[in-house]
Design an enzyme around this catalytic site. Structure first.
Site, PDB file in Angstrom:
ATOM      1  N   ASP A 100       2.656  11.414   8.746  1.00  0.00           N
ATOM      2  CA  ASP A 100       1.558  11.696   7.814  1.00  0.00           C
ATOM      3  C   ASP A 100       0.179  11.418   8.407  1.00  0.00           C
ATOM      4  OD1 ASP A 100       1.938   8.972   7.735  1.00  0.00           O
ATOM      5  OD2 ASP A 100       2.151   8.833   5.554  1.00  0.00           O
ATOM      6  N   ARG A 101       0.130  10.740   9.562  1.00  0.00           N
ATOM      7  CA  ARG A 101      -1.172  10.477  10.182  1.00  0.00           C
ATOM      8  C   ARG A 101      -1.422  11.416  11.353  1.00  0.00           C
ATOM      9  NH1 ARG A 101      -2.435   4.064  10.408  1.00  0.00           N
ATOM     10  NH2 ARG A 101      -1.597   3.560   8.357  1.00  0.00           N
TER      11      ARG A 101
ATOM     12  N   GLU B 248      -8.498   9.511   4.625  1.00  0.00           N
ATOM     13  CA  GLU B 248      -8.682   8.080   4.810  1.00  0.00           C
ATOM     14  C   GLU B 248      -9.101   7.829   6.252  1.00  0.00           C
ATOM     15  OE1 GLU B 248      -6.138   5.255   2.399  1.00  0.00           O
ATOM     16  OE2 GLU B 248      -4.658   6.638   3.190  1.00  0.00           O
ATOM     17  N   GLU B 249      -9.825   6.726   6.446  1.00  0.00           N
ATOM     18  CA  GLU B 249     -10.279   6.373   7.792  1.00  0.00           C
ATOM     19  C   GLU B 249      -9.119   6.068   8.731  1.00  0.00           C
ATOM     20  OE1 GLU B 249      -9.488   3.100   8.686  1.00  0.00           O
ATOM     21  OE2 GLU B 249      -8.746   2.868   6.633  1.00  0.00           O
TER      22      GLU B 249
ATOM     23  N   ARG C  99      -8.821  -6.387   7.792  1.00  0.00           N
ATOM     24  CA  ARG C  99      -9.484  -5.169   8.251  1.00  0.00           C
ATOM     25  C   ARG C  99     -10.972  -5.274   7.921  1.00  0.00           C
ATOM     26  NH1 ARG C  99      -5.025  -2.560   9.663  1.00  0.00           N
ATOM     27  NH2 ARG C  99      -3.369  -2.030   8.188  1.00  0.00           N
TER      28      ARG C  99
ATOM     29  N   LYS D 275       9.995   4.097   0.461  1.00  0.00           N
ATOM     30  CA  LYS D 275       8.939   4.565  -0.445  1.00  0.00           C
ATOM     31  C   LYS D 275       9.588   5.438  -1.503  1.00  0.00           C
ATOM     32  CE  LYS D 275       6.341   6.724   2.794  1.00  0.00           C
ATOM     33  NZ  LYS D 275       5.201   7.527   3.263  1.00  0.00           N
TER      34      LYS D 275
ATOM     35  N   THR E 296       0.838  -1.209   0.000  1.00  0.00           N
ATOM     36  CA  THR E 296       0.000   0.000   0.000  1.00  0.00           C
ATOM     37  C   THR E 296       0.871   1.256   0.000  1.00  0.00           C
ATOM     38  OG1 THR E 296      -1.547  -1.238   1.406  1.00  0.00           O
ATOM     39  CG2 THR E 296      -1.948   1.111   1.159  1.00  0.00           C
TER      40      THR E 296
ATOM     41  N   THR F 108      -7.740   2.200  -1.158  1.00  0.00           N
ATOM     42  CA  THR F 108      -6.910   2.549  -0.004  1.00  0.00           C
ATOM     43  C   THR F 108      -5.483   2.893  -0.426  1.00  0.00           C
ATOM     44  OG1 THR F 108      -8.206   1.185   1.472  1.00  0.00           O
ATOM     45  CG2 THR F 108      -5.927   1.571   2.107  1.00  0.00           C
TER      46      THR F 108
ATOM     47  N   SER G 259       6.354   3.767   8.492  1.00  0.00           N
ATOM     48  CA  SER G 259       5.220   4.506   9.037  1.00  0.00           C
ATOM     49  C   SER G 259       4.875   4.114  10.467  1.00  0.00           C
ATOM     50  CB  SER G 259       4.039   4.333   8.101  1.00  0.00           C
ATOM     51  OG  SER G 259       3.013   5.209   8.458  1.00  0.00           O
ATOM     52  N   HIS G 260       3.672   3.558  10.654  1.00  0.00           N
ATOM     53  CA  HIS G 260       3.212   3.267  12.015  1.00  0.00           C
ATOM     54  C   HIS G 260       3.711   1.921  12.534  1.00  0.00           C
ATOM     55  CE1 HIS G 260       0.611   1.532   9.043  1.00  0.00           C
ATOM     56  NE2 HIS G 260       0.297   0.612   9.929  1.00  0.00           N
TER      57      HIS G 260
ATOM     58  N   ASP H 263       1.996   9.765  13.582  1.00  0.00           N
ATOM     59  CA  ASP H 263       2.603   8.434  13.470  1.00  0.00           C
ATOM     60  C   ASP H 263       4.104   8.522  13.187  1.00  0.00           C
ATOM     61  OD1 ASP H 263       2.511   9.292  10.832  1.00  0.00           O
ATOM     62  OD2 ASP H 263       2.158   7.279  10.041  1.00  0.00           O
TER      63      ASP H 263
ATOM     64  N   ASP I 187       6.073   8.427  10.570  1.00  0.00           N
ATOM     65  CA  ASP I 187       6.601   9.308   9.530  1.00  0.00           C
ATOM     66  C   ASP I 187       5.829  10.618   9.400  1.00  0.00           C
ATOM     67  OD1 ASP I 187       4.431   7.874   8.539  1.00  0.00           O
ATOM     68  OD2 ASP I 187       5.141   7.970   6.473  1.00  0.00           O
TER      69      ASP I 187
ATOM     70  N   LYS J 284      -0.560  12.547   2.749  1.00  0.00           N
ATOM     71  CA  LYS J 284      -1.353  12.972   3.892  1.00  0.00           C
ATOM     72  C   LYS J 284      -0.418  13.677   4.871  1.00  0.00           C
ATOM     73  CE  LYS J 284      -1.396   8.285   5.915  1.00  0.00           C
ATOM     74  NZ  LYS J 284      -1.012   7.271   4.945  1.00  0.00           N
TER      75      LYS J 284
HETATM   76  C1  VG1 Z   1      -2.788   1.331   5.809  1.00  0.00           C
HETATM   77  C2  VG1 Z   1      -4.050   2.167   5.831  1.00  0.00           C
HETATM   78  C3  VG1 Z   1      -4.115   3.052   4.599  1.00  0.00           C
HETATM   79  C4  VG1 Z   1      -2.865   3.913   4.532  1.00  0.00           C
HETATM   80  C5  VG1 Z   1      -1.637   3.028   4.562  1.00  0.00           C
HETATM   81  C6  VG1 Z   1      -0.349   3.817   4.600  1.00  0.00           C
HETATM   82  O1  VG1 Z   1      -2.790   0.484   4.687  1.00  0.00           O
HETATM   83  O2  VG1 Z   1      -5.185   1.339   5.922  1.00  0.00           O
HETATM   84  O3  VG1 Z   1      -5.288   3.825   4.652  1.00  0.00           O
HETATM   85  O4  VG1 Z   1      -2.851   4.677   3.355  1.00  0.00           O
HETATM   86  O5  VG1 Z   1      -1.666   2.199   5.725  1.00  0.00           O
HETATM   87  O6  VG1 Z   1      -0.323   4.702   5.659  1.00  0.00           O
HETATM   88  P1  VG1 Z   1      -3.198  -1.072   4.773  1.00  0.00           P
HETATM   89  O7  VG1 Z   1      -2.957  -1.617   3.394  1.00  0.00           O
HETATM   90  O8  VG1 Z   1      -2.366  -1.678   5.838  1.00  0.00           O
HETATM   91  O9  VG1 Z   1      -4.648  -1.089   5.163  1.00  0.00           O
HETATM   92  V1  VG1 Z   1       1.130   4.993   6.418  1.00  0.00           V
HETATM   93  O10 VG1 Z   1       0.904   6.297   7.478  1.00  0.00           O
HETATM   94  O11 VG1 Z   1       1.413   3.520   7.085  1.00  0.00           O
HETATM   95  O12 VG1 Z   1       2.205   5.311   5.177  1.00  0.00           O
HETATM   96 CO    CO Z   2       2.532   7.130   8.076  1.00  0.00          CO
END
Ligand code: VG1
Ligand code: CO
Length: 544
Positions: free
Chosen positions: A282-283, A364-365, A497, A126, A18, A345, A113-114, A278, A280, A377
């Site tokens: 972006d959240r 995004e949610e 999910r 990325k 993703t 997504t 990221s998270h 988070d 990086d 984001k």
């Molecule tokens: C998750 C989230 C998605 C987001 C992605 C990257 O992806 O659901 O909405 O864009 O993380 O965010 P997935 O495929 O695990 O549902 V980040 O802040 O981790 O770059």
């Molecule tokens: Co992130």
């Protein structure tokens, strides 16, 4: 200049998910693993010779080592200049900002990221393109295709670069420019928001806030912007020093992992406003005193009030949300008379809509909100947007949200994650659902009747590209929805999910707990997908 060409063997598993390529740190530390992927990026690009690349990461374990390798490979591959964040630090939104501001051909963000960090945690890479946004699927597919056949990479034989002193140095023919991690980003924020008004609010003595950077990348940004520039009290920013292992936590801003902040905001004498971001940056999670704002609602509220904010005073061209995100934003778009787009997504799908001027705000949610100011984001941007609105309207977080529900109705929403599920079982669950799709329409479950069911497919309105199998949707006649999909960011097993949404127009019924309001849908989801049986879990690992 001493360029080495090193023979290598391809790895079969370098498919970006993703959001980039994410693997456990020991995988990235395998000889040639990172090098292969970076060379695959360069091999898939054209016309970058002599041009500028932006490079930085969220400070997690292996960030500095990876940056040194990438700098030497960039020099060997003919990049003209690399702008690298001081100490290797650049948040994802700051990277996007810098790429755009200096017309770089692209950028590399080192982050998972998270996901947790540290020697046994996760690492990630990325690639972002010249518009500042995540590489679209045609680019990530080309990188993956290349990674499967790669047999050599190029690297400069040289000493490491000093990443801590600002300024320029040479690496072979390439210029390495160590830039302040915060300046360009802060300048962009000042151009969008009424900093003087926010400063008045934060220094009025009547408004307290708490920002949790979760030992991740936003610490330096939050200190500079909230405490130094906007005058918030010292100590407003918590966990504000980026640590290689994020202090052992999950840098994921939700009610489970941002527990320090949650304790403060739901404790005695809570501040007026709370926010977390988070790994990086972006959240974002937004909290009021004793109050949680669902990310889908956050997008809707920002959209509804955007005209109050200088950078958006002329209104919105449109709104875009990812498919599983609640339809609260659709109601705002309808009222504003603008289009609302539903994308798969992942932020990469918003890029074309933003570039074409079709959407201004996106969300995004999963605690992600952003706009056309960059192509990612942006966590702190969302915090500033909220503060700007609160400062204009002189309302509390809860007051603003309740007023919104009164006008638009409330979309009760929740996501249930089942982490660490056996991959075969998770795939069986999704396959079973896909097979059931044709039988569901018209079926009744208690009060609910299925209106449609499909596996979401998206045709990009700008370039016509099609992305299939983006999540199984079951929509009911009253607008409620259940969505199932597998995560594309995990590194171990599978994460299922389950997204749940129901609409309530009646203000008298806006006080329920989301889990209570969604109880019947949760039971239906289990009946249709056999979640408990197939995952072998009684309850979700994380509920947001
Ligand atoms: C998750 C989230 C998605 C987001 C992605 C990257 O992806 O659901 O909405 O864009 O993380 O965010 P997935 O495929 O695990 O549902 V980040 O802040 O981790 O770059
Ligand atoms: Co992130």
């Amino acid at each position: 200049m001493n360029i080495k060409t090193v023979a290598t063997t391809a790895f079969p598993d370098q498919k970006p998910g993703t959001s980039g390529l994410r693997k456990q740190v020991p995988v990235f530390q395998k000889p040639n693993y990172l090098e292969n992927f970076i060379q695959s990026i360069f091999d898939s690009l054209e016309d970058y010779q002599g041009k500028t690349l932006v490079l930085g990461g969220d400070g997690r374990y292996y960030n500095r080592q990876a940056i040194q390798i990438i700098l030497k490979m960039a020099a060997a591959n003919g990049v003209g200049r690399v702008k690298v964040g001081q100490g290797g630090i650049l948040s994802t939104p700051a990277t996007s900002c810098v790429i755009r501001k200096y017309n770089a051909f692209g950028g590399i963000v080192l982050s998972a990221s998270h996901n947790p960090g540290g020697p046994e945690g996760d690492f990630g890479v990325k690639y972002n393109i010249g518009n500042g946004g995540p590489a679209p699927e045609k680019v990530t597919e080309a990188i993956f295709a290349r990674s499967k056949v790669i047999d050599s990479y190029k690297i400069l034989d040289s000493l490491d670069v000093d990443l801590d002193s600002l300024g320029e140095s040479k690496l072979g023919d390439m210029v390495v420019e160590v830039i302040d991690s915060v300046n360009d980003y802060q300048e962009l924020m000042e151009s969008l928001f009424d900093f003087e008004l926010i400063k008045q609010l934060l220094t009025s003595g009547k408004f307290r806030m708490c920002v949790d950077s979760m030992h991740a990348v936003t610490g330096p940004y939050a200190h500079a912007i909230f405490e130094k520039r906007l005058g918030a009290a010292a100590g407003t920013v918590k966990n504000g020093t980026p640590l290689a292992d994020f202090g052992g936590g999950h840098p994921d801003p939700n009610l489970v992992y941002a527990h320090d902040l949650v304790e403060v905001m739901f404790g005695d004498n809570p501040p007026d406003f709370g926010a977390a971001s988070d790994g990086d940056g972006d959240r974002n999670m937004i909290l009021g005193s004793n109050f949680f704002v669902t990310p889908s609602d956050s997008l809707a509220v920002l959209a509804a009030n955007a005209k109050l904010v200088p950078g958006y005073k002329d209104g919105l061209a449109g709104i875009a949300r990812s498919m599983p995100t609640s339809q609260a934003a659709d109601r705002v778009a309808a009222k504003l008379g603008v289009d609302c787009y539903e994308t798969p997504t992942g932020w990469k799908f918003f890029g074309n809509l933003l570039d074409a001027g079709k959407a201004t705000l996106c969300g995004e949610e999963s605690f992600g909100t952003g706009s056309n100011h960059i192509r990612e984001k942006d966590g702190l941007w969302a915090v500033l947007f909220w503060l700007n609105i609160l400062a204009v309207k002189q309302q509390t977080v809860e007051g603003l949200m309740r007023e919104h529900w009164q006008t638009y109705g409330r979309n009760y929403y929740s996501r249930h994650d089942y982490e660490g599920v056996d991959s075969d079982r998770a795939n069986t669950l999704i396959t079973n659902l896909r097979n059931a799709i044709p039988t569901l329409k018209g079926k009744k479950f208690g009060n609910y009747e299925v209106e449609y069911s499909d596996d979401f497919s998206y045709t990009d309105p700008v370039d016509g590209s099609v992305s299939k199998q983006q999540g199984v949707r079951i929509g009911f006649t009253d607008g409620s929805r259940i969505v199932f999909r597998l995560s594309g960011t995990g590194t171990q097993g599978a994460t299922l999910r389950l997204y749940l949404e129901s609409y309530e127009a009646d203000t008298a019924k806006h006080n329920l707990d989301a889990q209570e309001a969604l109880e019947e849908l949760i039971a239906i989801a289990d009946e249709v997908a056999k979640v408990k049986e197939l995952t072998g879990m009684d309850k979700p690992t994380v509920i947001t």
